[in-house]
Design an enzyme around this catalytic site. Structure first.
Site, PDB file in Angstrom:
ATOM      1  CB  SER A 114      -0.874  -0.003   1.261  1.00  0.00           C
ATOM      2  OG  SER A 114      -1.562   1.221   1.387  1.00  0.00           O
ATOM      3  CG  ASP A 119      10.465   5.148  -0.432  1.00  0.00           C
ATOM      4  OD1 ASP A 119       9.433   4.479  -0.655  1.00  0.00           O
ATOM      5  OD2 ASP A 119      11.379   5.279  -1.280  1.00  0.00           O
ATOM      6  N   PRO A 125      -1.682  11.576   3.785  1.00  0.00           N
ATOM      7  CG  PRO A 125      -3.783  12.092   2.924  1.00  0.00           C
ATOM      8  CD  PRO A 125      -2.706  11.053   2.876  1.00  0.00           C
ATOM      9  CE  LYS A 139      -1.223  -3.320   3.882  1.00  0.00           C
ATOM     10  NZ  LYS A 139      -1.481  -4.670   3.368  1.00  0.00           N
TER      11      LYS A 139
END
Length: 226
Positions: A114, A119, A125, A139
């Site tokens: 995702s 990075d 947001p 993840k």
């Protein structure tokens, strides 16, 4: 991809994983999948998937699915936990798949995570990042484990996922600053194109719909799979 071997897809009971399985089968590519329930196995069998009952959290189940019987050419994982899961498979399930893939000598491992992982955290947001932080950490651990595994890999990080039919406007970029949305079926098409793309080898790419990229972001370069 060879017609005699299988693509192993983890996470086919729903979402992007199921879209990937449908896309591969529509292109006459054999698909094998690990499924936790008889119900899911029967549903996937109807569309042509070769199901194996088992749980990605159990390494013995994963090794049996990947190492036994039909040869596996590549592994695609879209494993991700549901809010109701007490133990989420985002790291441990993918670790089991990666370990089994190393043993099996698969040619490629594609991991779908995702935007917000690694990075690409800079693209999220703050409010969304706070809500998703625990799963994004898992993840990222899975991504790092794959990178360090020695396997030929591609990591695909989709933006916000929508369930409508494919638009054909899905793009990839190696720029971690870009964020937006994309339909699950378009992610599936991009993932499947990466199977045969040498350009995609050992790359980390964000997946977005070119018409659903958030405004005000920097200029970026689309990644060329051909």
């Amino acid at each position: 991809m060879s017609t005699t071997s299988y693509i192993f897809v983890a996470g086919t009971s729903r979402g992007v994983g199921q879209e990937i399985a449908k896309y591969l089968i529509a292109h006459n590519i054999k698909v094998k999948a690990l499924l936790r329930t008889e119900t899911a196995a029967k549903e996937l069998e109807v569309i042509g998937v070769h199901p194996v009952l088992g749980d990605a959290l159990n390494i013995d189940d994963v090794e049996r699915a990947i190492l036994e019987n039909e040869p596996i050419q590549a592994v695609i994982s879209t494993l991700g936990g549901l809010p109701t899961d007490s133990v989420k498979p985002d790291f441990i399930g993918n670790k089991n798949l990666i370990d089994a893939a190393v043993k099996a000598g698969v040619q490629k491992f594609i991991l779908v995570t995702s935007i917000g992982s690694g990075d690409s955290v800079v693209a999220m947001p703050p409010q969304a990042l706070e809500a998703l932080k625990p799963v994004l950490i898992l993840k990222e651990q899975a991504e790092q484990y794959l990178i360090n595994s020695g396997l030929n890999y591609t990591i695909i990080r989709p933006g916000g996922l929508k369930s409508e039919p494919a638009t054909g406007n899905g793009i990839l970029t190696a720029d971690p600053r870009i964020v937006g949305s994309i339909h699950r079926a378009d992610v599936a098409q991009l993932v499947c194109r990466c199977l045969n793309s040498t350009n995609a080898n050992n790359q980390i790419l964000s997946a977005l719909d070119r018409n659903m990229i958030y405004p005000g972001l920097p200029e970026f370069v689309e990644f060329n799979l051909d």
